[in-house]
Design a protein around this motif. Structure first.
Motif, PDB file in Angstrom:
ATOM      1  N   ILE A  63      -8.508  -2.218 -11.664  1.00 50.36           N
ATOM      2  CA  ILE A  63      -7.181  -2.838 -11.679  1.00 50.36           C
ATOM      3  C   ILE A  63      -6.505  -2.571 -13.028  1.00 50.36           C
ATOM      4  N   ILE A  64      -5.235  -2.186 -12.967  1.00 46.02           N
ATOM      5  CA  ILE A  64      -4.461  -1.879 -14.167  1.00 46.02           C
ATOM      6  C   ILE A  64      -3.184  -2.712 -14.153  1.00 46.02           C
ATOM      7  N   PRO A  65      -2.932  -3.499 -15.204  1.00 47.69           N
ATOM      8  CA  PRO A  65      -1.647  -4.196 -15.280  1.00 47.69           C
ATOM      9  C   PRO A  65      -0.543  -3.160 -15.539  1.00 47.69           C
ATOM     10  N   THR A  66       0.609  -3.358 -14.934  1.00 45.92           N
ATOM     11  CA  THR A  66       1.725  -2.426 -15.105  1.00 45.92           C
ATOM     12  C   THR A  66       2.893  -3.132 -15.773  1.00 45.92           C
ATOM     13  N   HIS A  67       3.788  -2.330 -16.314  1.00 50.98           N
ATOM     14  CA  HIS A  67       4.995  -2.898 -16.912  1.00 50.98           C
ATOM     15  C   HIS A  67       5.727  -3.690 -15.828  1.00 50.98           C
ATOM     16  N   THR A  68       6.007  -4.960 -16.126  1.00 48.41           N
ATOM     17  CA  THR A  68       6.656  -5.854 -15.166  1.00 48.41           C
ATOM     18  C   THR A  68       7.860  -6.499 -15.843  1.00 48.41           C
ATOM     19  N   PRO A  69       9.079  -6.067 -15.510  1.00 50.03           N
ATOM     20  CA  PRO A  69      10.267  -6.636 -16.150  1.00 50.03           C
ATOM     21  C   PRO A  69      10.479  -8.125 -15.859  1.00 50.03           C
ATOM     22  N   SER A  70      10.001  -8.596 -14.734  1.00 49.14           N
ATOM     23  CA  SER A  70      10.165 -10.003 -14.368  1.00 49.14           C
ATOM     24  C   SER A  70       9.295 -10.895 -15.233  1.00 49.14           C
ATOM     25  N   THR A  71       9.811 -12.073 -15.574  1.00 49.77           N
ATOM     26  CA  THR A  71       9.003 -13.051 -16.301  1.00 49.77           C
ATOM     27  C   THR A  71       8.328 -14.028 -15.344  1.00 49.77           C
ATOM     28  N   ALA A  72       8.566 -13.857 -14.047  1.00 51.64           N
ATOM     29  CA  ALA A  72       8.027 -14.776 -13.045  1.00 51.64           C
ATOM     30  C   ALA A  72       6.641 -14.382 -12.541  1.00 51.64           C
ATOM     31  N   HIS A  73       6.212 -13.145 -12.796  1.00 49.91           N
ATOM     32  CA  HIS A  73       4.914 -12.676 -12.314  1.00 49.91           C
ATOM     33  C   HIS A  73       4.475 -11.459 -13.122  1.00 49.91           C
ATOM     34  N   GLN A  74       3.248 -11.005 -12.868  1.00 50.21           N
ATOM     35  CA  GLN A  74       2.715  -9.775 -13.461  1.00 50.21           C
ATOM     36  C   GLN A  74       2.249  -8.869 -12.333  1.00 50.21           C
ATOM     37  N   ASN A  75       2.629  -7.603 -12.386  1.00 51.32           N
ATOM     38  CA  ASN A  75       2.219  -6.618 -11.381  1.00 51.32           C
ATOM     39  C   ASN A  75       0.984  -5.862 -11.852  1.00 51.32           C
ATOM     40  N   TYR A  76       0.196  -5.420 -10.877  1.00 53.44           N
ATOM     41  CA  TYR A  76      -1.017  -4.642 -11.116  1.00 53.44           C
ATOM     42  C   TYR A  76      -1.095  -3.510 -10.090  1.00 53.44           C
ATOM     43  N   GLN A  77      -1.899  -2.500 -10.396  1.00 54.58           N
ATOM     44  CA  GLN A  77      -2.120  -1.442  -9.426  1.00 54.58           C
ATOM     45  C   GLN A  77      -3.578  -0.976  -9.452  1.00 54.58           C
ATOM     46  N   ALA A  78      -3.998  -0.445  -8.335  1.00 51.51           N
ATOM     47  CA  ALA A  78      -5.284   0.244  -8.217  1.00 51.51           C
ATOM     48  C   ALA A  78      -4.956   1.589  -7.586  1.00 51.51           C
ATOM     49  N   VAL A  79      -5.231   2.673  -8.305  1.00 51.73           N
ATOM     50  CA  VAL A  79      -4.826   4.015  -7.886  1.00 51.73           C
ATOM     51  C   VAL A  79      -6.021   4.772  -7.334  1.00 51.73           C
ATOM     52  N   PHE A  80      -5.821   5.420  -6.195  1.00 51.26           N
ATOM     53  CA  PHE A  80      -6.846   6.230  -5.550  1.00 51.26           C
ATOM     54  C   PHE A  80      -6.307   7.646  -5.408  1.00 51.26           C
ATOM     55  N   ASN A  81      -6.754   8.545  -6.284  1.00 53.02           N
ATOM     56  CA  ASN A  81      -6.295   9.946  -6.240  1.00 53.02           C
ATOM     57  C   ASN A  81      -7.183  10.785  -5.365  1.00 53.02           C
ATOM     58  N   VAL A 127       0.894  -1.157   0.000  1.00 47.40           N
ATOM     59  CA  VAL A 127       0.000   0.000   0.000  1.00 47.40           C
ATOM     60  C   VAL A 127       0.931   1.205   0.000  1.00 47.40           C
ATOM     61  N   GLU A 128       0.993   1.910  -1.126  1.00 45.26           N
ATOM     62  CA  GLU A 128       1.904   3.046  -1.268  1.00 45.26           C
ATOM     63  C   GLU A 128       1.134   4.342  -1.083  1.00 45.26           C
ATOM     64  N   ARG A 129       1.577   5.135  -0.131  1.00 42.72           N
ATOM     65  CA  ARG A 129       0.936   6.408   0.164  1.00 42.72           C
ATOM     66  C   ARG A 129       1.701   7.543  -0.522  1.00 42.72           C
ATOM     67  N   ARG A 130       0.957   8.601  -0.866  1.00 37.70           N
ATOM     68  CA  ARG A 130       1.555   9.791  -1.446  1.00 37.70           C
ATOM     69  C   ARG A 130       1.076  10.985  -0.638  1.00 37.70           C
ATOM     70  N   ALA A 131       1.992  11.905  -0.395  1.00 38.92           N
ATOM     71  CA  ALA A 131       1.618  13.103   0.358  1.00 38.92           C
ATOM     72  C   ALA A 131       0.585  13.899  -0.436  1.00 38.92           C
ATOM     73  N   MET A 132      -0.368  14.436   0.271  1.00 39.52           N
ATOM     74  CA  MET A 132      -1.429  15.199  -0.372  1.00 39.52           C
ATOM     75  C   MET A 132      -0.934  16.606  -0.686  1.00 39.52           C
ATOM     76  N   GLN A 133      -1.190  17.056  -1.897  1.00 42.53           N
ATOM     77  CA  GLN A 133      -0.880  18.422  -2.308  1.00 42.53           C
ATOM     78  C   GLN A 133      -1.881  19.375  -1.647  1.00 42.53           C
ATOM     79  N   ALA A 134      -1.504  20.637  -1.496  1.00 33.87           N
ATOM     80  CA  ALA A 134      -2.382  21.616  -0.851  1.00 33.87           C
ATOM     81  C   ALA A 134      -3.722  21.733  -1.583  1.00 33.87           C
ATOM     82  N   TRP A 135      -3.694  21.735  -2.916  1.00 34.98           N
ATOM     83  CA  TRP A 135      -4.937  21.864  -3.674  1.00 34.98           C
ATOM     84  C   TRP A 135      -5.826  20.640  -3.494  1.00 34.98           C
ATOM     85  N   GLU A 136      -5.218  19.462  -3.276  1.00 35.79           N
ATOM     86  CA  GLU A 136      -6.008  18.253  -3.060  1.00 35.79           C
ATOM     87  C   GLU A 136      -6.729  18.307  -1.719  1.00 35.79           C
TER      88      GLU A 136
END
Length: 99
Positions: A81-99, A32-41
């Motif tokens: 859900i969005i598949p993302t570029h995954t350099p590894s051939t062992a798995h596939q990465n995905y993300q769900a973004v909440f802005n 779970v990756e957090r991003r600091a909220m911008q003032a306008w947000e």
């Protein structure tokens, strides 16, 4: 009443397997990756932005779209859900973004 999805809600699910509704596929929540909220947000929302990172098998790529993900022994969430570029051939990465 609709449950507000927050980063804190998903913290306890990191490392957990989610079954993807309608297909024979599971994804593991890896971070779970957090991003600091911008003032306008902060003026328009109270929820800080965050991204859920998932990992799935390399041989069955899930197309981008709205999916129901059901936690093992737990609740289900409707996530885009969005598949993302995954350099590894062992798995596939995905993300769900909440802005």
């Amino acid at each position: 009443m609709t449950l507000e999805l927050t980063a804190d809600l998903f913290d306890g699910h990191v490392g957990q397997t989610f079954r993807v509704g309608g297909v024979d596929l599971t994804l593991v929540l890896t971070a779970v990756e957090r991003r600091a909220m911008q003032a306008w947000e902060a003026e328009i929302t109270s929820r800080p932005p965050f991204t859920l990172m998932f990992r799935g098998p390399a041989d069955a790529i899930l197309p981008e779209g709205l999916r129901t993900l059901e936690a093992e022994g737990g609740p289900a969430y409707d996530l885009y859900i969005i598949p993302t570029h995954t350099p590894s051939t062992a798995h596939q990465n995905y993300q769900a973004v909440f802005n």
